[in-house]
Write an enzyme that holds these catalytic residues in place. Sequence first.
Site, PDB file in Angstrom:
ATOM      1  N   CYS A  26      42.909  37.768  30.245  1.00 31.97           N
ATOM      2  CA  CYS A  26      42.436  37.871  28.869  1.00 31.97           C
ATOM      3  C   CYS A  26      40.970  38.305  28.841  1.00 31.97           C
ATOM      4  O   CYS A  26      40.278  38.277  29.849  1.00 31.97           O
ATOM      5  CB  CYS A  26      42.623  36.548  28.138  1.00 31.97           C
ATOM      6  SG  CYS A  26      44.348  36.168  27.777  1.00 31.97           S
ATOM      7  N   HIS A  68      38.847  35.935  23.480  1.00 30.05           N
ATOM      8  CA  HIS A  68      38.484  34.542  23.195  1.00 30.05           C
ATOM      9  C   HIS A  68      37.069  34.201  23.650  1.00 30.05           C
ATOM     10  O   HIS A  68      36.448  34.923  24.436  1.00 30.05           O
ATOM     11  CB  HIS A  68      39.498  33.578  23.825  1.00 30.05           C
ATOM     12  CG  HIS A  68      39.525  33.596  25.328  1.00 30.05           C
ATOM     13  ND1 HIS A  68      38.724  32.783  26.101  1.00 30.05           N
ATOM     14  CD2 HIS A  68      40.276  34.308  26.201  1.00 30.05           C
ATOM     15  CE1 HIS A  68      38.978  32.990  27.389  1.00 30.05           C
ATOM     16  NE2 HIS A  68      39.920  33.917  27.472  1.00 30.05           N
TER      17      HIS A  68
END
Length: 533
Positions: free
Chosen positions: A444, A425
């Site tokens: 992440c 992301h």
Amino acid sequence: MSFVSRARSSVFAATFVAVSASVALAGTSGTAFQMAVAESTISNTAIAEFYRKNAFDPVWVGSTPEHEARRAALIKALSTIDMHGLPRARYDVSALIAKMQDARTTRDLGLIEAELSQIFAKYANDIQSGVTSPSQIDAGLVRDVERRSTQEHLKRLVAGDGDEYFREIMPQSRQYRALMKQKIALETLIEQGGWGETVPVTKLERGDTGANVIKLRNRLVAMGYLKPTASPNYDDVLLAAVQAFQTAHGLEPDGVAGNGTITEINRPVSDRLKAVYVALERERWLPEERGERHILVNQADFSAKIVDDGQVTFETRAVIGKNTHDRRSPEFSDEMEHMVINPSWYVPRSIITKEYLPKLQANPNAVGHIQITDRGGRQVNRGAVDFTQFTARNFPFSMRQPPSRSNALGLVKFMFPNKHNIYLHDTPQKSLFAREVRAFSHGCIRLAQPFEFAYALLAKQEEDPKSFFHRVLNTGKETKVNLENPVPVHLIYRTAYVGPKGEVQYRRDVYDRDRKIWEALQKAGVALPDVQG
């Protein structure tokens, strides 16, 4: 085939020709051969079933050229397994040869037949999928290793000829071959005495002179970053060599030999060789089919790449999980299915209870940029809730950050749905990408150039991917965009690898995973040659 292999093959041929008449009986019900094979494979159901299905036809001990070729190929493979950084000690080749030479009866042949199949199955598994099990080494190694069944290995062996299947089961990637070449180079260096005298850990920079500069220069000459010279000065030539070393080791290429750079320069050849052994094992863990187009995230390199037909077509810096037990990014492979433009951030339960709940208990208006929602998705009035009555176990609410430029996920996320809740992301924290070590996230992977990453992915399905992306982005609405062809994603961790131009790269073991893998390899019997600096 080497002279040694040919000599061994001729010995085996002579040995087995002497009893070849017995082999003809192998398929006959109740023969000594059949009984010996059945007896020897009673604890290995896969091999036992293979022989039952094939009427106990011999794979190894026949007198035909095909049988002889398989025997020779197996001995050759076992004798050279250490070339792959795998332990020769797992296979007692000398004892195996002695048994084959001593075979005199049909029963002897049956016992040897079964033993050869068992050894072959172990070898095939080791060389193709690794000698260790990732999940038993570290909690972050959640990779599912693809392992062919023993029966499949035997079937494919019989269907081939000679060395064919032995070549096939080795990892076929260019990276694997390049790592094997580097392994040999480092082992040769160790035999020659290594890189010589280390450099005192201090700060050296352009304009310095003296004994420590000479030691730095000599070390870099031995490593191949500098042509031989006797100059005692930290000049532009030495500065360029330091920068080249820094680039090849994931350090900020400022040309200053500070504590961090000199520490890496002083690492012995044996440390780099261990990293290569571990990288070879990691390469064996990866899927055989990576995908003509795939995404490769090397956590140790803090990078994310798109690879098309073996060529890196896009690369960007990445931030990985913080080096704590609950935040380290895991290693696994999956398929990217879609991206979400203008994403909401649905706060993970662990962050809610560990980070946000204590703040809400102290002040109900804390983290005001996050919406608190009930089970029906309705926003909760903070003023009407006594947060002190809840614990991490019974907190009944969810939390969500709506789309915005300040959203924790930035303006786009890339999804390959998985049980680990990991994805790639954007992020509003752009300054982190300037750091040398980029381990800051909750697990992440954050991308420095998420928009460009999106354009590259969309280029396969949109005529003008940039315009398409921004048209969706400008709506401000959370929008899911499917990838027409899902893209394999491989989250790896490689402290030693070879770049596209053949340049060898090393990185620091930020999560301490390579050390654990090396220890597991040692327990399996892997050992370095005599170690020098």
